[in-house]
Design an enzyme around this catalytic site. Structure first.
Site, PDB file in Angstrom:
ATOM      1  N   HIS A  42       1.866   4.709  -2.744  1.00 12.27           N
ATOM      2  CA  HIS A  42       2.003   6.003  -2.191  1.00 12.27           C
ATOM      3  C   HIS A  42       2.948   6.515  -3.381  1.00 12.27           C
ATOM      4  CE1 HIS A  42      -1.806   6.244  -0.379  1.00 12.27           C
ATOM      5  NE2 HIS A  42      -1.120   5.929   0.570  1.00 12.27           N
ATOM      6  N   HIS A  91       1.098  -1.574  -0.120  1.00 11.43           N
ATOM      7  CA  HIS A  91      -0.153  -0.044  -0.097  1.00 11.43           C
ATOM      8  C   HIS A  91       1.259   1.211  -0.565  1.00 11.43           C
ATOM      9  CE1 HIS A  91      -3.141   2.267   1.555  1.00 11.43           C
ATOM     10  NE2 HIS A  91      -2.506   3.051   1.629  1.00 11.43           N
ATOM     11  N   GLU A  92       1.690   1.365   0.615  1.00  4.18           N
ATOM     12  CA  GLU A  92       2.875   2.522   1.028  1.00  4.18           C
ATOM     13  C   GLU A  92       3.694   2.979  -0.833  1.00  4.18           C
ATOM     14  OE1 GLU A  92       2.261   4.858   2.878  1.00  4.18           O
ATOM     15  OE2 GLU A  92       1.192   2.899   4.091  1.00  4.18           O
TER      16      GLU A  92
END
Length: 231
Positions: free
Chosen positions: A105, A101-102
């Site tokens: 980003h 998920h990071e």
């Protein structure tokens, strides 16, 4: 009029508070569940993050370890990715999902994803607004200053905008994460479901924060109506 120390508009926040409490319990419960399930390939979350970043040509983005639990984040200011103690060295499905998920980003940043750019641009203004909105508003009530109340509401609208923009940023990062995990085979098809459950649970915390922000805005508008017309 109601005495100042008794604020019935606080009742407006109860549904949002209940949702926030449920979201926090949900994300902790789901994360703990899938933290106990190791991935078949046995790679650590840090290694998975490194591999995914490299796959997208982001070799310059370092992966750091940071203290705390679920303090994972990507910092667009110095383009670095930080994974918490509970995630960094873990080989669990939950940890790999959070790390991906990071990475999502970081990918957004690299492709100039518009909602992320907007969120990054308004962060300094939102920081000022969030710290000054309520003091200004309630000083306005004490001094019967409609202009101060209106200024407080105006500043709080920046906080609302931040939460609105955050939703697509977080949802998109999770979508990217699940796709790259499946494409690279870091997680198998049946493990992707577990990572998805963790990320969906986490998304509820952002939804709850947005609901709370709107509830606060409604509360301020009610108070503005109650006190704004006093002589």
């Amino acid at each position: 009029m109601f005495p100042f120390f008794f604020d019935p508009t606080m009742m407006l926040l109860i549904p949002a508070l209940l949702l926030a409490m449920w979201a926090q319990m949900r994300v902790k419960s789901v994360f703990m569940r899938y933290s106990a399930v190791g991935s078949r390939r046995g790679v650590t979350a840090a290694s998975a993050a490194r591999a995914l970043l490299d796959r997208f040509g982001l070799q310059s983005v370092p992966v750091h370890r940071v203290g705390g639990n679920l303090t994972d984040h990507y910092d667009p200011r110095n383009r670095s990715l930080s994974l918490s103690d509970s995630v960094y060295a873990s080989t669990s499905i939950a940890a790999i999902g959070v790390a991906a998920h990071e990475v999502g980003h970081a990918i957004q940043d690299s492709v100039n994803y518009s909602p992320l750019k907007i969120r990054n641009a308004i962060v300094p203004v939102v920081g000022i607004g969030s710290s000054m909105a309520f003091p200004l508003f309630f000083i306005g009530i004490l001094l019967r200053g409609q202009m101060l109340m209106d200024l407080g509401i105006l500043l709080f609208l920046g906080v609302i905008l931040f939460h609105i923009v955050t939703l697509p940023v977080e949802f998109d990062a999770s979508s990217r994460a699940l796709k790259v995990l499946a494409d690279t085979g870091i997680l198998s098809a049946d493990e992707i479901g577990g990572a998805g459950s963790v990320l969906r649970a986490a998304s509820w915390t952002y939804i709850a924060a947005t609901v709370m922000a709107f509830a606060q805005l409604i509360r301020l508008l009610f108070l503005r109506g109650m006190f704004g017309s006093r002589d």
